[in-house]
Structures are given as C-alpha cells and as structure tokens.
Design a protein around this motif. Structure first.
Motif, PDB file in Angstrom:
ATOM      1  N   ILE A   1       0.860  -1.179   0.000  1.00  0.00           N
ATOM      2  CA  ILE A   1       0.000   0.000   0.000  1.00  0.00           C
ATOM      3  C   ILE A   1       0.897   1.230   0.000  1.00  0.00           C
ATOM      4  O   ILE A   1       1.650   1.472   0.948  1.00  0.00           O
ATOM      5  CB  ILE A   1      -0.922   0.025   1.223  1.00  0.00           C
ATOM      6  N   HIS A   2       0.835   1.971  -1.105  1.00  0.00           N
ATOM      7  CA  HIS A   2       1.633   3.202  -1.269  1.00  0.00           C
ATOM      8  C   HIS A   2       0.778   4.144  -2.097  1.00  0.00           C
ATOM      9  O   HIS A   2       0.791   4.107  -3.321  1.00  0.00           O
ATOM     10  CB  HIS A   2       2.955   2.884  -1.952  1.00  0.00           C
ATOM     11  N   LEU A   3      -0.035   4.901  -1.452  1.00  0.00           N
ATOM     12  CA  LEU A   3      -1.052   5.767  -2.068  1.00  0.00           C
ATOM     13  C   LEU A   3      -2.199   4.944  -2.661  1.00  0.00           C
ATOM     14  O   LEU A   3      -3.331   5.407  -2.729  1.00  0.00           O
ATOM     15  CB  LEU A   3      -0.448   6.673  -3.146  1.00  0.00           C
ATOM     16  N   ARG A   4      -1.920   3.755  -3.103  1.00  0.00           N
ATOM     17  CA  ARG A   4      -2.939   2.821  -3.592  1.00  0.00           C
ATOM     18  C   ARG A   4      -2.408   1.411  -3.357  1.00  0.00           C
ATOM     19  O   ARG A   4      -1.266   1.243  -2.916  1.00  0.00           O
ATOM     20  CB  ARG A   4      -3.221   3.048  -5.086  1.00  0.00           C
ATOM     21  N   GLU A   5      -3.203   0.402  -3.692  1.00  0.00           N
ATOM     22  CA  GLU A   5      -2.767  -0.981  -3.520  1.00  0.00           C
ATOM     23  C   GLU A   5      -2.035  -1.486  -4.762  1.00  0.00           C
ATOM     24  O   GLU A   5      -2.412  -1.168  -5.886  1.00  0.00           O
ATOM     25  CB  GLU A   5      -3.981  -1.887  -3.258  1.00  0.00           C
ATOM     26  N   TYR A   6      -1.025  -2.275  -4.509  1.00  0.00           N
ATOM     27  CA  TYR A   6      -0.289  -2.958  -5.573  1.00  0.00           C
ATOM     28  C   TYR A   6      -0.242  -4.438  -5.232  1.00  0.00           C
ATOM     29  O   TYR A   6      -0.192  -4.809  -4.046  1.00  0.00           O
ATOM     30  CB  TYR A   6       1.130  -2.399  -5.703  1.00  0.00           C
ATOM     31  N   TRP A   7      -0.201  -5.278  -6.280  1.00  0.00           N
ATOM     32  CA  TRP A   7      -0.228  -6.721  -6.081  1.00  0.00           C
ATOM     33  C   TRP A   7       0.834  -7.400  -6.922  1.00  0.00           C
ATOM     34  O   TRP A   7       1.121  -6.981  -8.045  1.00  0.00           O
ATOM     35  CB  TRP A   7      -1.601  -7.274  -6.490  1.00  0.00           C
ATOM     36  N   GLY A   8       1.381  -8.464  -6.362  1.00  0.00           N
ATOM     37  CA  GLY A   8       2.249  -9.322  -7.141  1.00  0.00           C
ATOM     38  C   GLY A   8       1.412 -10.307  -7.950  1.00  0.00           C
ATOM     39  O   GLY A   8       0.187 -10.315  -7.884  1.00  0.00           O
ATOM     40  N   GLN A   9       2.105 -11.163  -8.686  1.00  0.00           N
ATOM     41  CA  GLN A   9       1.420 -12.094  -9.582  1.00  0.00           C
ATOM     42  C   GLN A   9       0.943 -13.350  -8.847  1.00  0.00           C
ATOM     43  O   GLN A   9       0.112 -14.088  -9.389  1.00  0.00           O
ATOM     44  CB  GLN A   9       2.355 -12.496 -10.743  1.00  0.00           C
ATOM     45  N   GLY A  10       1.428 -13.576  -7.655  1.00  0.00           N
ATOM     46  CA  GLY A  10       1.031 -14.752  -6.882  1.00  0.00           C
ATOM     47  C   GLY A  10       1.992 -15.907  -7.064  1.00  0.00           C
ATOM     48  O   GLY A  10       2.600 -16.074  -8.129  1.00  0.00           O
ATOM     49  N   THR A  11       2.142 -16.689  -6.004  1.00  0.00           N
ATOM     50  CA  THR A  11       2.979 -17.878  -6.071  1.00  0.00           C
ATOM     51  C   THR A  11       2.232 -19.021  -5.382  1.00  0.00           C
ATOM     52  O   THR A  11       1.643 -18.839  -4.309  1.00  0.00           O
ATOM     53  CB  THR A  11       4.362 -17.633  -5.438  1.00  0.00           C
ATOM     54  N   GLN A  12       2.235 -20.188  -6.005  1.00  0.00           N
ATOM     55  CA  GLN A  12       1.473 -21.328  -5.496  1.00  0.00           C
ATOM     56  C   GLN A  12       2.250 -22.031  -4.388  1.00  0.00           C
ATOM     57  O   GLN A  12       3.441 -22.352  -4.548  1.00  0.00           O
ATOM     58  CB  GLN A  12       1.179 -22.317  -6.626  1.00  0.00           C
ATOM     59  N   VAL A  13       1.567 -22.292  -3.290  1.00  0.00           N
ATOM     60  CA  VAL A  13       2.093 -23.116  -2.209  1.00  0.00           C
ATOM     61  C   VAL A  13       1.160 -24.309  -2.055  1.00  0.00           C
ATOM     62  O   VAL A  13      -0.041 -24.148  -1.856  1.00  0.00           O
ATOM     63  CB  VAL A  13       2.182 -22.330  -0.887  1.00  0.00           C
TER      64      VAL A  13
END
Length: 114
Positions: free
Chosen positions: A98-110
């Motif tokens: 969260i830096h002024l808005r939300e950002y997301w990574g691509q995801g990693t499967q566990v």
C-alpha cells in the motif's frame, strides 16, 4: 508505481517449511504497508500477515507461531518464513503493498501435501 515480484512457492510435505520472497521496485522505506494474502480454491481471500511502516506486524490467527514476516531494506524485499506447514495452508500467496494505492504481485502457489 510499485512492482512486486514474488518467488519461493512450491510443493512441500506437511510439517515442512518454505520461504516466500517479494521484491519491490522501489525502496520499501517509503511503502506504508506490505504483506501477504492467500487465496485457496472456493475460499475467501485471507490476509495472512502484514508489516506496517516496517515496525508493526500483524498475523492471521491461523498462522500465528508458524509464519514470520520480515524485511530486508537493503534488498527492498519482504519475506515470509512458513514453518510447520499444514494442508490447509495450500493456496496462491499474493504479495501486496500500500503506497497511495494498492499494488499486487502475480502470486505464487504453495501446495502442502504428502
């Protein structure tokens, strides 16, 4: 803009460990909050752990005592050490910031399975 690149997922047996990494494209000193959500099939997205201003750490009850979130400011990277993994930890793990808005990574499967 903040880009997040995750790594470290995989297949592990119950009771095993994994460490997830989330590398940010800018200094994490300037990022309000970083952490991890997870999404399992058929379940609500769950907030697993977050670190606020590099100091306050909050965990979901389901992972307390087993998962540890930490940062390496020199590498602009957030880690999550996951120990004593259970089959119910199986999910896609998504790094967020969260830096002024939300950002997301691509995801990693566990996947935790014998």
């Amino acid at each position: 803009q903040v880009q997040l690149v995750e790594s470290g997922g995989g297949l592990v047996q119950p009771g095993g460990s994994l460490r997830l990494s989330c590398a940010a494209s800018k200094s994490i000193f300037s990022i309000n909050t970083m952490g991890w959500y997870r999404q399992a099939p058929g379940k609500e997205r769950e907030l697993v752990a977050r670190i606020i201003y590099g100091a306050t750490i909050i965990y979901a009850d389901s992972v307390k005592g087993r998962f540890t979130i930490s940062t390496d400011n020199a590498k602009d990277t957030v880690y999550m050490q996951m120990n004593s993994l259970k089959p119910e930890d199986t999910a896609v793990y998504l790094c967020f910031a969260i830096h002024l808005r939300e950002y997301w990574g691509q995801g990693t499967q566990v996947t935790v399975s014998s």
